[in-house]
Structure formats: structure tokens, C-alpha cells
Design an enzyme around this catalytic site. Structure first.
Site, PDB file in Angstrom:
ATOM      1  N   GLU A 258       0.860  -1.193   0.000  1.00 60.41           N
ATOM      2  CA  GLU A 258       0.000   0.000   0.000  1.00 60.41           C
ATOM      3  C   GLU A 258       0.887   1.231   0.000  1.00 60.41           C
ATOM      4  O   GLU A 258       1.886   1.278   0.713  1.00 60.41           O
ATOM      5  CB  GLU A 258      -0.892   0.087   1.249  1.00 60.41           C
ATOM      6  CG  GLU A 258      -2.020  -0.892   1.349  1.00 60.41           C
ATOM      7  CD  GLU A 258      -2.863  -0.639   2.613  1.00 60.41           C
ATOM      8  OE1 GLU A 258      -2.683   0.430   3.260  1.00 60.41           O
ATOM      9  OE2 GLU A 258      -3.681  -1.505   2.960  1.00 60.41           O
ATOM     10  N   GLU A 309     -13.313   5.612   0.239  1.00 59.39           N
ATOM     11  CA  GLU A 309     -14.088   4.714   1.099  1.00 59.39           C
ATOM     12  C   GLU A 309     -14.613   5.494   2.300  1.00 59.39           C
ATOM     13  O   GLU A 309     -13.884   5.728   3.260  1.00 59.39           O
ATOM     14  CB  GLU A 309     -13.219   3.542   1.554  1.00 59.39           C
ATOM     15  CG  GLU A 309     -12.698   2.677   0.417  1.00 59.39           C
ATOM     16  CD  GLU A 309     -11.746   1.599   0.903  1.00 59.39           C
ATOM     17  OE1 GLU A 309     -12.219   0.535   1.323  1.00 59.39           O
ATOM     18  OE2 GLU A 309     -10.526   1.852   0.875  1.00 59.39           O
ATOM     19  N   LYS A 312     -14.389   4.171   6.142  1.00 64.54           N
ATOM     20  CA  LYS A 312     -13.129   3.879   6.822  1.00 64.54           C
ATOM     21  C   LYS A 312     -13.112   4.572   8.184  1.00 64.54           C
ATOM     22  O   LYS A 312     -13.568   5.701   8.339  1.00 64.54           O
ATOM     23  CB  LYS A 312     -11.941   4.380   5.990  1.00 64.54           C
ATOM     24  CG  LYS A 312     -11.644   3.585   4.730  1.00 64.54           C
ATOM     25  CD  LYS A 312     -11.059   2.212   5.022  1.00 64.54           C
ATOM     26  CE  LYS A 312      -9.700   2.251   5.628  1.00 64.54           C
ATOM     27  NZ  LYS A 312      -8.638   2.734   4.713  1.00 64.54           N
ATOM     28  N   GLU A 318      -8.584   9.311   5.914  1.00 65.97           N
ATOM     29  CA  GLU A 318      -8.728   7.900   5.559  1.00 65.97           C
ATOM     30  C   GLU A 318      -9.819   7.680   4.515  1.00 65.97           C
ATOM     31  O   GLU A 318      -9.792   6.687   3.789  1.00 65.97           O
ATOM     32  CB  GLU A 318      -9.033   7.065   6.808  1.00 65.97           C
ATOM     33  CG  GLU A 318      -7.916   7.019   7.822  1.00 65.97           C
ATOM     34  CD  GLU A 318      -6.735   6.176   7.365  1.00 65.97           C
ATOM     35  OE1 GLU A 318      -6.922   5.328   6.478  1.00 65.97           O
ATOM     36  OE2 GLU A 318      -5.624   6.378   7.896  1.00 65.97           O
TER      37      GLU A 318
END
Length: 337
Positions: A258, A309, A312, A318
Site C-alpha cells: 500500500e 471509502e 473507513k 482515511e
């Protein structure tokens, strides 16, 4: 003429993911209104993205990947690791999620993500290595050991020292957890996966050296006994290599499982900075410069993540790591050429 201009405008907004030998994209699913698994796989194909990471054995995704040219990192969620300390369960896992999908190009099985003996994930720590051993045995027993590698995904939070990079070392209180894993990987010629985020390094830097984090520093920022670092990504990666080497993992390859930069939600998080980071990162890892510690090699890297997202946990940033919005509109024009 108007239709031609419209077409050119649409093409200009597409991500150009040709020749994606080293760079993949993580496919997280913690968001509302995300495309279906089938649509996501088709979207990868349409954008020429040939590497994907998923975080659980999502069967709809596996079905959609059948017959595609997309290499896959498949994850074992943290809360499923304990069950795989039973060898028979591990064998069933390999049968159900690997052998039952012979037309899927599995590359790595990742047991857990960012397990840390010092936070809430510590309850899983004792199960990671036994589960890795069982899955490695099961995948070898199935005759797939030369094709599919078992590992785990660590992160920079386990390092107690990372500056200068050659001084990289794991914290004393995680050594009992990570050292046996590194030895197991070294013994079986398996890679370590590591999540490397210069964005978080930038947030923790008292000097807040943004160009260093974005690959835009005009020259050397850190001189580590003759090894010259002009970007934080290389420094963080080499700190991981140094930490591994101290525990018997000098020759264990690191795959960057990642890395990314948020487009909103916090200090330094903007579309412009994210575009700069991704563009320069891709150019760097696709090249053959490597890092000062490991020169002359491409760096297998996975961008985080495909879509924003909104579910998250954690800081607002995030929720903004997607290179696409959930409606599949790109935030940036990125090229892997």
C-alpha cells in the site's frame, strides 16, 4: 467537430495504465455506493490495471477475475487468522478460495494487515505465523508453491528507528512478533509486504518537508553515510530493509503493498499534492534506479486505493485515498508509461 472534442476531453480524463508491470491498485470495499465487484474488475481491465489487492476472499470478485490477466493479492482478514492455525481449516481455505478458482492469477496470500502487538490488533499477533505456516504448507501441498507466495503486511508503525534509514530497526517490544516471521520468510524465499506512506511520515516530521515527501525536493535531503536520499519513500522503504536485515532478513524482498496520498481531510491533503505524489511515485517505482540500499530494480508497488471509502475508521483523510470517486470519475490523470 464538437463530438471529436468531447471524445478528446473524455480521453484526457482517463487513467492510462498501460505497461503496468510494477504498479497495482488496492481494491478496498469500505464505502457506500461503490461499483459492483463485476464492474470493478471490468474497470480495472478497461484502464489496463493488471495488479489488484483485495482484503478478504470476496467470492464475487474472484468470480469476476476468472480468465482475466489481473494478478491478485488476496488477504486473510485479521479476524479470520486464528481459524487458520488449524491445518485442516487452512487446507480448506486454500481449496475454497484458491484451487476452486484455477483461472484467477493469484500471486500473494497475505495473512493479516498491519498487525501490531501494541494496539487493538495485538489479539491476533500470536496467530499470524502459525497461520502463515499452515497456508504455506497447504499451498505447497497443492502444487502451487512456486506460483503463489504467503506473507503478511506490516507497516512503518512497527519501527522504533527509521532515521537515518540505515539505522532502521523494529521496536524492542515487537521483535518477538516480527523476528520469527522474518526468519520464516527468509527460509522459504518469501517476500515481506509493507505499507509505506510518506504522507504519514510528513505529518510526523517536525520540519514538515513536503517536497521531500512528494518527490519534488531539488536535491539530496538526507545523506546516510554516502547513500543520498531525495525522497521520503525510499528512506522509509530502506529503513524497513535495514530493520529486516538486523533480524536475519537481509535478502527478504519487500513488496510495497500500500502507498498513497489523500486528496482531502487534513494537513497537506489536496488533489494537487495527491496528483504530484502519485505521478512521481509511479515514475520512480517503474524506473530502474531502485533505492540507495537496493539499487537497480523496479519496486513492486500497489496504490491505495481504487475508490474513496467513506466508511473507513480513523482520521477524515482515511476516507479520501481513492484515485477514483465511487462514481468512477478519476481525480487525476496518471500514466504508468
Amino acid at each position: 467537430m464538437a463530438s471529436k472534442l468531447l471524445l478528446l476531453g473524455l480521453l484526457a480524463n482517463l487513467l492510462v495504465f498501460t505497461d503496468a508491470e510494477s504498479v497495482g491498485v488496492c481494491n478496498g470495499r469500505l464505502g457506500d455506493n461503490l461499483p459492483s465487484e463485476q464492474d470493478v474488475v471490468a474497470f480495472y481491465k478497461n484502464n489496463g490495471i493488471t495488479k489488484m489487492r483485495i482484503y478478504d476472499p470476496n467470492q464475487a470478485t474472484l468470480q469476476a477475475l476468472k480468465g482475466t490477466n489481473i494478478e491478485l493479492i488476496i488477504g486473510v482478514p485479521n479476524d479470520a487468522i486464528e481459524s487458520l492455525t488449524n491445518l485442516q481449516v487452512a487446507k480448506r481455505w486454500i481449496r475454497d478460495y484458491i484451487q476452486n478458482y484455477p483461472d484467477v492469477r493469484f500471486k500473494y496470500i497475505v495473512v493479516g494487515n498491519e498487525i501490531d502487538p501494541n494496539n487493538e490488533s495485538r489479539k491476533y499477533a500470536n496467530f499470524v505465523l502459525p497461520a502463515m505456516r499452515n497456508l504455506h504448507y497447504a499451498i505447497t501441498d497443492a502444487g502451487l508453491g512456486n506460483k503463489i507466495k504467503v506473507s503478511t503486511a506490516t507497516y512503518t508503525g512497527l519501527l522504533g528507528r527509521s532515521y537515518p534509514p540505515s539505522s532502521g530497526a523494529f521496536r524492542d517490544n515487537v521483535r518477538g512478533f516480527i523476528e520469527p516471521i522474518i526468519i520464516f520468510l527468509a527460509k522459504n524465499n518469501l517476500p515481506m509486504l509493507a505499507n509505506i506512506y510518506p504522507y504519514f511520515g510528513y505529518l510526523g516530521d517536525p520540519n514538515a518537508n513536503l517536497p521531500y515527501a512528494l518527490f519534488t525536493a531539488p536535491g539530496t535531503v538526507v545523506n546516510d553515510n554516502g547513500r543520498q536520499y531525495s525522497n521520503l519513500f525510499d528512506a522509509m522503504l530502506d529503513a524497513h530493509y535495514a530493520a529486516q536485515a538486523r533480524l536475519g532478513g537481509e535478502n527478504v524482498k519487500i513488496v510495497v503493498s500500500e502507498t498513497g496520498w489523500p486528496s482531502a481531510g487534513g494537513r497537506g491533503a489536496s488533489v494537487q499534492n495527491a496528483r504530484t505524489y502519485y505521478t512521481n511515485l509511479i515514475r520512480h517505482v517503474k524506473g530502474t534506479t531502485g533505492t540507495p540500499t537496493k539499487p537497480g530494480r523496479c519496486i513492486e508497488t500497489y496504490l491505495f486505493a481504487m475508490f474513496d471509502e467513506n466508511r473507513k475508521d480513523g482520521a477524515e483523510t482515511e476516507k479520501h485515498f481513492g484515485i477514483f470517486s465511487p462514481n468512477k470519475q478519476p481525480k487525476y490523470r496518471l500514466s504508468l508509461n
